[in-house]
Design a protein around this motif. Structure first.
Motif, PDB file in Angstrom:
ATOM      1  N   HIS A 125      49.879  13.276  -2.783  1.00 39.04           N
ATOM      2  CA  HIS A 125      48.816  12.988  -1.802  1.00 39.04           C
ATOM      3  C   HIS A 125      49.248  13.429  -0.399  1.00 39.04           C
ATOM      4  O   HIS A 125      48.492  14.096   0.313  1.00 39.04           O
ATOM      5  N   VAL A 126      50.475  13.085  -0.006  1.00 38.99           N
ATOM      6  CA  VAL A 126      50.968  13.447   1.330  1.00 38.99           C
ATOM      7  C   VAL A 126      50.990  14.968   1.496  1.00 38.99           C
ATOM      8  O   VAL A 126      50.648  15.500   2.555  1.00 38.99           O
ATOM      9  N   LEU A 127      51.397  15.671   0.443  1.00 37.47           N
ATOM     10  CA  LEU A 127      51.553  17.127   0.547  1.00 37.47           C
ATOM     11  C   LEU A 127      50.266  17.886   0.215  1.00 37.47           C
ATOM     12  O   LEU A 127      50.237  19.121   0.308  1.00 37.47           O
ATOM     13  N   GLY A 128      49.230  17.144  -0.193  1.00 42.37           N
ATOM     14  CA  GLY A 128      47.979  17.819  -0.548  1.00 42.37           C
ATOM     15  C   GLY A 128      48.115  18.663  -1.798  1.00 42.37           C
ATOM     16  O   GLY A 128      47.463  19.696  -1.947  1.00 42.37           O
ATOM     17  N   LEU A 129      48.973  18.218  -2.733  1.00 35.98           N
ATOM     18  CA  LEU A 129      49.190  18.959  -3.979  1.00 35.98           C
ATOM     19  C   LEU A 129      48.685  18.152  -5.162  1.00 35.98           C
ATOM     20  O   LEU A 129      48.533  16.938  -5.068  1.00 35.98           O
ATOM     21  N   GLY A 130      48.479  18.809  -6.284  1.00 37.30           N
ATOM     22  CA  GLY A 130      48.278  18.103  -7.545  1.00 37.30           C
ATOM     23  C   GLY A 130      49.628  17.604  -8.030  1.00 37.30           C
ATOM     24  O   GLY A 130      50.686  18.086  -7.579  1.00 37.30           O
ATOM     25  N   ARG A 131      49.600  16.643  -8.957  1.00 39.29           N
ATOM     26  CA  ARG A 131      50.870  16.086  -9.431  1.00 39.29           C
ATOM     27  C   ARG A 131      51.695  17.139 -10.172  1.00 39.29           C
ATOM     28  O   ARG A 131      52.925  17.184 -10.053  1.00 39.29           O
ATOM     29  N   GLY A 132      51.027  18.008 -10.926  1.00 35.53           N
ATOM     30  CA  GLY A 132      51.724  19.073 -11.655  1.00 35.53           C
ATOM     31  C   GLY A 132      52.409  20.044 -10.693  1.00 35.53           C
ATOM     32  O   GLY A 132      53.560  20.444 -10.911  1.00 35.53           O
ATOM     33  N   GLU A 133      51.703  20.399  -9.625  1.00 34.61           N
ATOM     34  CA  GLU A 133      52.301  21.310  -8.625  1.00 34.61           C
ATOM     35  C   GLU A 133      53.531  20.675  -7.989  1.00 34.61           C
ATOM     36  O   GLU A 133      54.531  21.343  -7.725  1.00 34.61           O
ATOM     37  N   LEU A 134      53.422  19.366  -7.713  1.00 35.95           N
ATOM     38  CA  LEU A 134      54.559  18.668  -7.112  1.00 35.95           C
ATOM     39  C   LEU A 134      55.754  18.692  -8.060  1.00 35.95           C
ATOM     40  O   LEU A 134      56.884  18.983  -7.649  1.00 35.95           O
ATOM     41  N   ARG A 135      55.525  18.393  -9.347  1.00 34.75           N
ATOM     42  CA  ARG A 135      56.616  18.409 -10.342  1.00 34.75           C
ATOM     43  C   ARG A 135      57.278  19.785 -10.364  1.00 34.75           C
ATOM     44  O   ARG A 135      58.494  19.910 -10.418  1.00 34.75           O
ATOM     45  N   ALA A 136      56.436  20.807 -10.342  1.00 32.00           N
ATOM     46  CA  ALA A 136      56.976  22.171 -10.405  1.00 32.00           C
ATOM     47  C   ALA A 136      57.872  22.437  -9.191  1.00 32.00           C
ATOM     48  O   ALA A 136      58.977  22.975  -9.322  1.00 32.00           O
ATOM     49  N   ARG A 137      57.426  22.032  -8.009  1.00 28.75           N
ATOM     50  CA  ARG A 137      58.249  22.230  -6.800  1.00 28.75           C
ATOM     51  C   ARG A 137      59.546  21.449  -6.871  1.00 28.75           C
ATOM     52  O   ARG A 137      60.595  21.935  -6.461  1.00 28.75           O
ATOM     53  N   ALA A 138      59.440  20.208  -7.364  1.00 29.29           N
ATOM     54  CA  ALA A 138      60.641  19.374  -7.434  1.00 29.29           C
ATOM     55  C   ALA A 138      61.649  20.000  -8.405  1.00 29.29           C
ATOM     56  O   ALA A 138      62.839  20.076  -8.111  1.00 29.29           O
ATOM     57  N   LEU A 139      61.153  20.476  -9.547  1.00 28.56           N
ATOM     58  CA  LEU A 139      62.055  21.053 -10.552  1.00 28.56           C
ATOM     59  C   LEU A 139      62.720  22.324 -10.052  1.00 28.56           C
ATOM     60  O   LEU A 139      63.842  22.633 -10.433  1.00 28.56           O
ATOM     61  N   SER A 140      62.024  23.050  -9.186  1.00 33.31           N
ATOM     62  CA  SER A 140      62.640  24.287  -8.698  1.00 33.31           C
ATOM     63  C   SER A 140      63.444  24.026  -7.418  1.00 33.31           C
ATOM     64  O   SER A 140      63.758  24.943  -6.669  1.00 33.31           O
ATOM     65  N   GLY A 141      63.775  22.763  -7.167  1.00 36.51           N
ATOM     66  CA  GLY A 141      64.698  22.438  -6.076  1.00 36.51           C
ATOM     67  C   GLY A 141      64.063  22.405  -4.701  1.00 36.51           C
ATOM     68  O   GLY A 141      64.765  22.524  -3.690  1.00 36.51           O
ATOM     69  N   GLY A 142      62.751  22.221  -4.640  1.00 36.83           N
ATOM     70  CA  GLY A 142      62.040  22.231  -3.353  1.00 36.83           C
ATOM     71  C   GLY A 142      62.467  21.080  -2.445  1.00 36.83           C
ATOM     72  O   GLY A 142      63.023  20.071  -2.896  1.00 36.83           O
ATOM     73  N   GLY A 143      62.199  21.251  -1.160  1.00 33.78           N
ATOM     74  CA  GLY A 143      62.567  20.237  -0.173  1.00 33.78           C
ATOM     75  C   GLY A 143      61.344  19.641   0.492  1.00 33.78           C
ATOM     76  O   GLY A 143      60.204  19.992   0.190  1.00 33.78           O
ATOM     77  N   LEU A 144      61.602  18.708   1.414  1.00 34.99           N
ATOM     78  CA  LEU A 144      60.525  17.955   2.051  1.00 34.99           C
ATOM     79  C   LEU A 144      60.785  17.903   3.556  1.00 34.99           C
ATOM     80  O   LEU A 144      61.870  17.491   3.987  1.00 34.99           O
ATOM     81  N   ALA A 145      59.823  18.314   4.345  1.00 36.27           N
ATOM     82  CA  ALA A 145      59.977  18.253   5.804  1.00 36.27           C
ATOM     83  C   ALA A 145      60.045  16.795   6.251  1.00 36.27           C
ATOM     84  O   ALA A 145      59.467  15.907   5.612  1.00 36.27           O
ATOM     85  N   ILE A 146      60.730  16.563   7.364  1.00 37.66           N
ATOM     86  CA  ILE A 146      60.973  15.182   7.792  1.00 37.66           C
ATOM     87  C   ILE A 146      59.674  14.432   8.094  1.00 37.66           C
ATOM     88  O   ILE A 146      59.514  13.271   7.723  1.00 37.66           O
ATOM     89  N   ALA A 147      58.720  15.093   8.718  1.00 40.61           N
ATOM     90  CA  ALA A 147      57.453  14.417   9.046  1.00 40.61           C
ATOM     91  C   ALA A 147      56.741  13.970   7.759  1.00 40.61           C
ATOM     92  O   ALA A 147      56.190  12.869   7.686  1.00 40.61           O
ATOM     93  N   ASP A 148      56.766  14.821   6.725  1.00 42.81           N
ATOM     94  CA  ASP A 148      56.136  14.456   5.448  1.00 42.81           C
ATOM     95  C   ASP A 148      56.902  13.320   4.779  1.00 42.81           C
ATOM     96  O   ASP A 148      56.313  12.421   4.186  1.00 42.81           O
ATOM     97  N   GLU A 149      58.238  13.389   4.886  1.00 42.10           N
ATOM     98  CA  GLU A 149      59.041  12.324   4.286  1.00 42.10           C
ATOM     99  C   GLU A 149      58.707  10.986   4.958  1.00 42.10           C
ATOM    100  O   GLU A 149      58.563   9.964   4.284  1.00 42.10           O
TER     101      GLU A 149
END
Ligand code: GLN
Length: 297
Positions: free
Chosen positions: A45-69
Motif C-alpha cells: 500500500h505504501v509503495l503503491g504496488l500489488g502484493r505480488g510485485e512487492l514480493r518480487a522486489r523483495a526476493l530480488s534484494g530490493g531496498g526501501l527509501a527512508i521516507a517510505d520506511e
C-alpha cells in the motif's frame, strides 16, 4: 574526539526483506492473525504496488527509501493496536470490487460474498427485463454494488440508516459508478414505501450478534460500528424487522436472502416460517458454517 553513540542518519536504503520480517514479528507479538500477509499488504500500500510485485522486489534484494520506511512503520504501529488493515489501506476487497471503508462503516467480510451470490442467482432467475433488488442495511454498499455490477440490467436500491455509514455507501456508489444503483437514507422498518410489492429480491446482512456475545477480535469489537454488529438479546431483532419489511416490498414469488450466524439457521427459519415465508433454505459458507437463509414470498 569520542565517537557519538547516536548512529549517523542513514541514507542507504533498508532491505525490503529485513523491514518486512521485523514488521511481521511486531504484528505477531500484537496477536495479529496473519502478520506476514498484513506486513506485505501495508508495505505494498505504501509503495503503491500489488502484493505480488512487492514480493518480487523483495526476493530480488530490493531496498526501501527512508521516507517510505517511516510511513510503513507508522502504519505497522497502528496495525499493532489492532486497527483493521482495511481502515489503514482505506480499501476492502469484495467480489470484483475494491470498496472504500474506514471509521463508521462495517468492513465487508469474505463470507458475505456467498450471500451476495445467492441474491445474484435469484436476480438472474427473474424473467422481468429489469428486475429490482433492495439491500437493507447496505453499509459500504458491498452487496448492492456487487448486484448492480454483476447483474447490470437490474435496478438496485441500497438502504442505510446510519449517517456515518451512509457517507461510505454514497462514496462507493459514486466511485463504482454503476448507473443502476441508488442509495437511500432510511430506516429499514419504513424504507421505500413506493416500492411496495414491486421488488424481486431483498437481501440483507443485518447485525445479528446476540448482545452478550462480544466478538473476540479487537478489529471487530473496537472498530466495526455497534449498530452493524449487535441485534438485541438473541441477535435476531433486526432479522425480524427485515422479514416484515421484505414481506411488504417483495412481490409474491420474490426472494429474501438474509445473512446470519452459524448457530442461527433454525431460529431464522422458524421466525420466517411464522411470518408466512415459503421454501426456507439455509446455506453454508465456504468454511461449511450455516451463513444465510433464503425464503420465497
Ligand atoms: N459477520 C459479522 C462478524 O463477524 C457479524 C455481524 C454481521 O455480519 N452482520 O463479525
Amino acid at each position: 574526539m569520542t565517537r557519538s553513540s547516536v548512529s549517523a542518519p542513514r541514507h542507504a536504503s533498508a532491505s525490503l526483506e529485513a523491514v518486512l520480517a521485523s514488521a511481521a514479528r511486531e504484528l505477531a507479538r500484537a496477536g495479529v492473525p496473519t502478520p506476514e500477509v498484513d506486513a506485505e499488504l501495508l508495505l505494498a500500500h505504501v509503495l503503491g504496488l500489488g502484493r505480488g510485485e512487492l514480493r518480487a522486489r523483495a526476493l530480488s534484494g530490493g531496498g526501501l527509501a527512508i521516507a517510505d520506511e517511516e510511513r510503513f512503520l507508522a502504519l505497522v504501529a497502528r496495525r499493532a493496536t489492532r486497527e483493521p488493515l482495511q481502515h489503514l489501506t482505506g480499501r476492502a476487497p469484495f467480489r470484483s470490487l475494491e470498496l472504500a471503508v474506514g471509521p463508521g462503516v462495517f468492513v465487508p467480510r469474505p463470507e458475505t460474498e456467498m450471500v451476495a451470490q445467492l441474491a445474484i442467482d435469484a436476480l438472474q432467475a427473474v424473467a422481468a427485463g429489469e428486475p429490482v433488488a433492495v439491500d437493507l442495511g447496505a453499509g459500504s454498499g458491498a452487496i448492492a454494488l456487487a448486484l448492480a455490477t454483476e447483474v447490470p440490467y437490474a435496478r438496485v436500491v441500497a438502504v442505510e440508516n446510519s449517517p456515518l455509514a451512509f457517507t461510505w455507501t454514497r462514496q462507493n456508489v459514486r466511485e463504482v459508478g454503476a448507473p443502476n444503483v441508488r442509495a437511500v437514507f432510511a430506516d429499514l422498518a419504513d424504507a421505500l414505501p413506493d416500492e411496495d410489492g414491486r421488488v424481486d429480491v431483498v437481501v440483507s446482512n443485518p447485525p445479528y450478534i446476540p448482545r452478550d456475545a462480544v466478538p473476540r477480535d479487537p478489529e471487530v469489537r473496537l472498530f466495526d460500528p455497534e449498530a452493524a454488529l449487535y441485534g438485541g438479546e438473541d441477535g435476531l431483532d433486526v432479522v425480524r424487522e427485515v422479514s416484515r419489511t421484505a414481506r411488504r416490498l417483495l412481490r409474491s414469488g420474490g426472494t429474501l436472502v438474509i445473512e446470519h450466524g452459524e448457530p442461527q439457521g433454525a431460529s431464522v427459519r422458524d421466525l420466517l416460517a411464522a411470518d408466512g415465508w415459503h421454501a426456507l433454505a439455509t446455506h453454508r459458507d465456504l468454511l461449511g458454517r450455516d451463513r444465510a437463509t433464503t425464503a420465497i414470498r
